[in-house]
Motif scaffolding. Structure first.
Motif, PDB file in Angstrom:
ATOM      1  N   SER A   8       0.849  -1.267  -0.094  1.00  0.00           N
ATOM      2  CA  SER A   8       0.059  -0.160   0.093  1.00  0.00           C
ATOM      3  C   SER A   8       0.870   1.020  -0.071  1.00  0.00           C
ATOM      4  N   LYS A   9       2.175   1.072   0.222  1.00  0.00           N
ATOM      5  CA  LYS A   9       2.797   2.203   0.253  1.00  0.00           C
ATOM      6  C   LYS A   9       4.052   2.159  -1.029  1.00  0.00           C
ATOM      7  N   MET A  10       4.087   1.229  -1.654  1.00  0.00           N
ATOM      8  CA  MET A  10       4.822   1.143  -2.892  1.00  0.00           C
ATOM      9  C   MET A  10       4.359   1.912  -4.246  1.00  0.00           C
ATOM     10  N   VAL A  11       5.110   2.767  -4.578  1.00  0.00           N
ATOM     11  CA  VAL A  11       4.943   3.303  -5.734  1.00  0.00           C
ATOM     12  C   VAL A  11       5.925   3.276  -6.833  1.00  0.00           C
ATOM     13  N   LEU A  12       5.856   2.623  -8.082  1.00  0.00           N
ATOM     14  CA  LEU A  12       6.760   2.505  -8.827  1.00  0.00           C
ATOM     15  C   LEU A  12       7.072   3.359  -9.978  1.00  0.00           C
ATOM     16  N   GLY A  13       8.574   3.717  -9.775  1.00  0.00           N
ATOM     17  CA  GLY A  13       8.918   5.065 -10.600  1.00  0.00           C
ATOM     18  C   GLY A  13       9.398   4.632 -12.019  1.00  0.00           C
ATOM     19  N   VAL A  14       8.963   5.206 -13.100  1.00  0.00           N
ATOM     20  CA  VAL A  14       9.234   5.063 -14.493  1.00  0.00           C
ATOM     21  C   VAL A  14       9.907   6.261 -15.216  1.00  0.00           C
ATOM     22  N   PRO A  15      10.679   6.058 -16.100  1.00  0.00           N
ATOM     23  CA  PRO A  15      11.517   7.110 -16.830  1.00  0.00           C
ATOM     24  C   PRO A  15      10.563   7.667 -17.754  1.00  0.00           C
ATOM     25  N   PHE A  16      10.517   8.969 -18.209  1.00  0.00           N
ATOM     26  CA  PHE A  16      10.261   9.339 -19.455  1.00  0.00           C
ATOM     27  C   PHE A  16      11.183  10.096 -20.024  1.00  0.00           C
ATOM     28  N   TYR A  17      12.551   9.173 -20.104  1.00  0.00           N
ATOM     29  CA  TYR A  17      13.817   9.517 -20.794  1.00  0.00           C
ATOM     30  C   TYR A  17      14.664   8.370 -20.987  1.00  0.00           C
ATOM     31  N   GLY A  18      15.572   8.507 -21.902  1.00  0.00           N
ATOM     32  CA  GLY A  18      16.423   7.369 -22.176  1.00  0.00           C
ATOM     33  C   GLY A  18      17.888   7.740 -21.631  1.00  0.00           C
ATOM     34  N   GLN A  19      18.572   6.761 -21.635  1.00  0.00           N
ATOM     35  CA  GLN A  19      20.067   6.589 -21.293  1.00  0.00           C
ATOM     36  C   GLN A  19      20.720   5.714 -22.082  1.00  0.00           C
ATOM     37  N   PRO A  20      22.038   6.266 -22.488  1.00  0.00           N
ATOM     38  CA  PRO A  20      22.694   7.168 -21.846  1.00  0.00           C
ATOM     39  C   PRO A  20      22.251   8.765 -22.443  1.00  0.00           C
ATOM     40  N   GLY A  21      22.715   9.739 -21.373  1.00  0.00           N
ATOM     41  CA  GLY A  21      22.211  11.007 -22.034  1.00  0.00           C
ATOM     42  C   GLY A  21      21.120  11.821 -21.435  1.00  0.00           C
ATOM     43  N   GLY A  22      20.318  11.155 -20.637  1.00  0.00           N
ATOM     44  CA  GLY A  22      19.184  11.618 -20.017  1.00  0.00           C
ATOM     45  C   GLY A  22      18.250  12.283 -21.174  1.00  0.00           C
ATOM     46  N   VAL A  23      18.072  11.651 -22.212  1.00  0.00           N
ATOM     47  CA  VAL A  23      17.279  12.077 -23.545  1.00  0.00           C
ATOM     48  C   VAL A  23      15.977  11.915 -23.186  1.00  0.00           C
ATOM     49  N   ALA A  24      15.036  13.110 -23.309  1.00  0.00           N
ATOM     50  CA  ALA A  24      13.612  13.169 -23.120  1.00  0.00           C
ATOM     51  C   ALA A  24      12.867  12.044 -24.175  1.00  0.00           C
ATOM     52  N   PHE A  25      11.709  11.505 -23.764  1.00  0.00           N
ATOM     53  CA  PHE A  25      11.166  10.475 -24.826  1.00  0.00           C
ATOM     54  C   PHE A  25      10.514  11.417 -25.764  1.00  0.00           C
ATOM     55  N   THR A  26      10.230  12.500 -25.472  1.00  0.00           N
ATOM     56  CA  THR A  26       9.691  13.411 -26.726  1.00  0.00           C
ATOM     57  C   THR A  26      10.835  13.828 -27.793  1.00  0.00           C
ATOM     58  N   ALA A  27      12.027  13.976 -27.196  1.00  0.00           N
ATOM     59  CA  ALA A  27      13.149  14.234 -28.276  1.00  0.00           C
ATOM     60  C   ALA A  27      13.465  12.863 -28.952  1.00  0.00           C
ATOM     61  N   LEU A  28      13.468  11.754 -28.371  1.00  0.00           N
ATOM     62  CA  LEU A  28      13.849  10.495 -28.921  1.00  0.00           C
ATOM     63  C   LEU A  28      12.834  10.276 -30.032  1.00  0.00           C
ATOM     64  N   VAL A  29      11.423  10.677 -29.793  1.00  0.00           N
ATOM     65  CA  VAL A  29      10.552  10.359 -30.496  1.00  0.00           C
ATOM     66  C   VAL A  29      10.708  11.370 -32.063  1.00  0.00           C
ATOM     67  N   ALA A  30      10.985  12.481 -31.795  1.00  0.00           N
ATOM     68  CA  ALA A  30      11.326  13.300 -32.626  1.00  0.00           C
ATOM     69  C   ALA A  30      12.426  13.035 -33.279  1.00  0.00           C
ATOM     70  N   GLN A  31      13.456  12.345 -32.991  1.00  0.00           N
ATOM     71  CA  GLN A  31      14.525  11.849 -33.772  1.00  0.00           C
ATOM     72  C   GLN A  31      14.371  10.318 -34.530  1.00  0.00           C
ATOM     73  N   GLY A  32      13.199  10.121 -34.392  1.00  0.00           N
ATOM     74  CA  GLY A  32      12.661   8.745 -35.175  1.00  0.00           C
ATOM     75  C   GLY A  32      12.521   7.435 -34.311  1.00  0.00           C
ATOM     76  N   ALA A  33      12.643   7.662 -33.153  1.00  0.00           N
ATOM     77  CA  ALA A  33      12.395   6.669 -32.384  1.00  0.00           C
ATOM     78  C   ALA A  33      10.879   5.800 -32.267  1.00  0.00           C
ATOM     79  N   ASP A  34      10.777   4.643 -32.423  1.00  0.00           N
ATOM     80  CA  ASP A  34       9.790   3.781 -32.352  1.00  0.00           C
ATOM     81  C   ASP A  34       8.903   4.203 -31.077  1.00  0.00           C
ATOM     82  N   PRO A  35       7.873   4.708 -30.912  1.00  0.00           N
ATOM     83  CA  PRO A  35       7.374   5.004 -29.510  1.00  0.00           C
ATOM     84  C   PRO A  35       6.728   3.737 -28.856  1.00  0.00           C
ATOM     85  N   LYS A  36       6.862   2.776 -29.514  1.00  0.00           N
ATOM     86  CA  LYS A  36       6.294   1.526 -28.875  1.00  0.00           C
ATOM     87  C   LYS A  36       7.565   0.411 -28.609  1.00  0.00           C
ATOM     88  N   ALA A  37       8.678   0.906 -28.865  1.00  0.00           N
ATOM     89  CA  ALA A  37       9.899   0.194 -28.846  1.00  0.00           C
ATOM     90  C   ALA A  37      10.600   0.783 -27.517  1.00  0.00           C
TER      91      ALA A  37
END
Length: 315
Positions: free
Chosen positions: A220-249
């Motif tokens: 009841s006190k566990m909250v699972l953290g997820v990233p909206f960015y990629g590594q290495p570089g801490g690149v934002a998901f929105t930037a990755l998609v703009a660079q051609g990343a598959d949003p489902k991959a």
């Protein structure tokens, strides 16, 4: 006709039960002080938003808050959307946790720091404090536990929350005493930033939830953290998609991230084995059908409990 009616009632029962799960399920988003706008569409999909960060001083005070007007506007907008607002204290801060170490080692400074944070929460009309000491270790565990106990004693009678961001890896265990579990309302488990590019896999999320459950942290006190960015570089998901990343991959040119499929899987894992999901951070999300936050919301809105089974209607 009776059979169809019975099946309809059964499906509605599943949805009502799922909506009950949704009502209890936390969706926690961090909003940095230095980037990102206050987005009403995002707030509508959250239960809590954490303004990051305010930094401690070695004498139990706080460094000047970055963009205080932004926090005030966030509080107004979030409260209008019935979303709770906390300030996150600390953060990675380039690995410098010396101010926390100093405070935790000195009872007088601990008391001063607690009073400072309580006043801060009152001044900005916050719903609580999110402690993001990165990271207490075996040497500083006692000071961390005392700080959290004293904060809880001050915040909870005022109806305010005390949460904590903790590392996902088992290496962080020695810095978190089990007594801390009693002080917090919930813990945001940062299940990311393992060695790149596979810095936040589904398997890692399973492992870290199992570890903290074994340590005694209530589900009841566990909250699972997820990233909206990629590594290495801490690149934002929105930037990755703009660079051609598959949003489902989950990978682009050696950068590992969590795409829509993995985020949905992790949301269902959290629905099954935790009490919420946490996001670092909101400004890194993509728009429209590629939005990771929207994918989370879709999974939470109506789903069948895993253990439920369809029974045959009586004849």
């Amino acid at each position: 006709m009776k059979r169809l009616l019975w099946l309809w009632l059964l499906v509605m029962g599943f949805c009502l039960q799922a909506k009950s799960v949704q009502a209890q399920f936390r969706v926690v988003g961090y909003l940095p002080a230095w980037r990102g706008d206050i987005n009403p569409a995002q707030l509508a999909q959250l239960t809590h938003v954490n303004y990051a960060f305010v930094h401690p001083t070695a004498t139990g005070g706080l460094e000047p808050l970055q963009n205080p007007d932004k926090l005030r506007r966030l509080v107004k907008a979030a409260h209008a959307a019935k979303v709770q607002v906390l300030v996150s204290v600390g953060g990675w801060h380039d690995g410098d946790h010396s101010a926390f170490d100093s405070i935790g080692a000195n009872p007088a400074l601990t008391s001063t720091f607690v009073a400072t944070l309580v006043r801060f929460a009152q001044e900005y009309q916050l719903d609580g404090i999110d402690m993001d000491w990165e990271h207490p270790d075996a040497r500083t565990a006692s000071g961390y536990a005392t700080l959290m106990q004293q904060l809880a004693a001050q915040l909870h009678p005022q109806g305010k929350l005390l949460t904590a961001a903790i590392a996902g890896g088992t290496w962080a265990g020695p810095g978190i005493a089990s007594s801390v579990f009693e002080s917090v309302d919930f813990m945001n488990i940062m299940s990311y930033d393992a060695p790149a590019p596979t810095h936040s896999t589904y398997a890692d999320a399973v492992q870290t939830l199992a570890y903290w459950k074994e340590r005694g942290l209530p589900v009841s006190k566990m909250v699972l953290g997820v990233p909206f960015y990629g590594q290495p570089g801490g690149v934002a998901f929105t930037a990755l998609v703009a660079q051609g990343a598959d949003p489902k991959a989950d990978s682009l040119s050696g950068i590992g991230y969590n795409g829509l499929t993995t985020i949905k899987s992790k949301t269902n894992l959290a629905l099954d084995q935790a009490s919420g999901i946490m996001i670092w951070e909101l400004s890194q999300d993509a728009l429209g059908s590629n939005s990771l936050l929207s994918a989370i919301s879709q999974e939470v809105q109506c789903r069948k409990p895993v253990k439920s089974q369809v029974r045959q209607p009586p004849k």
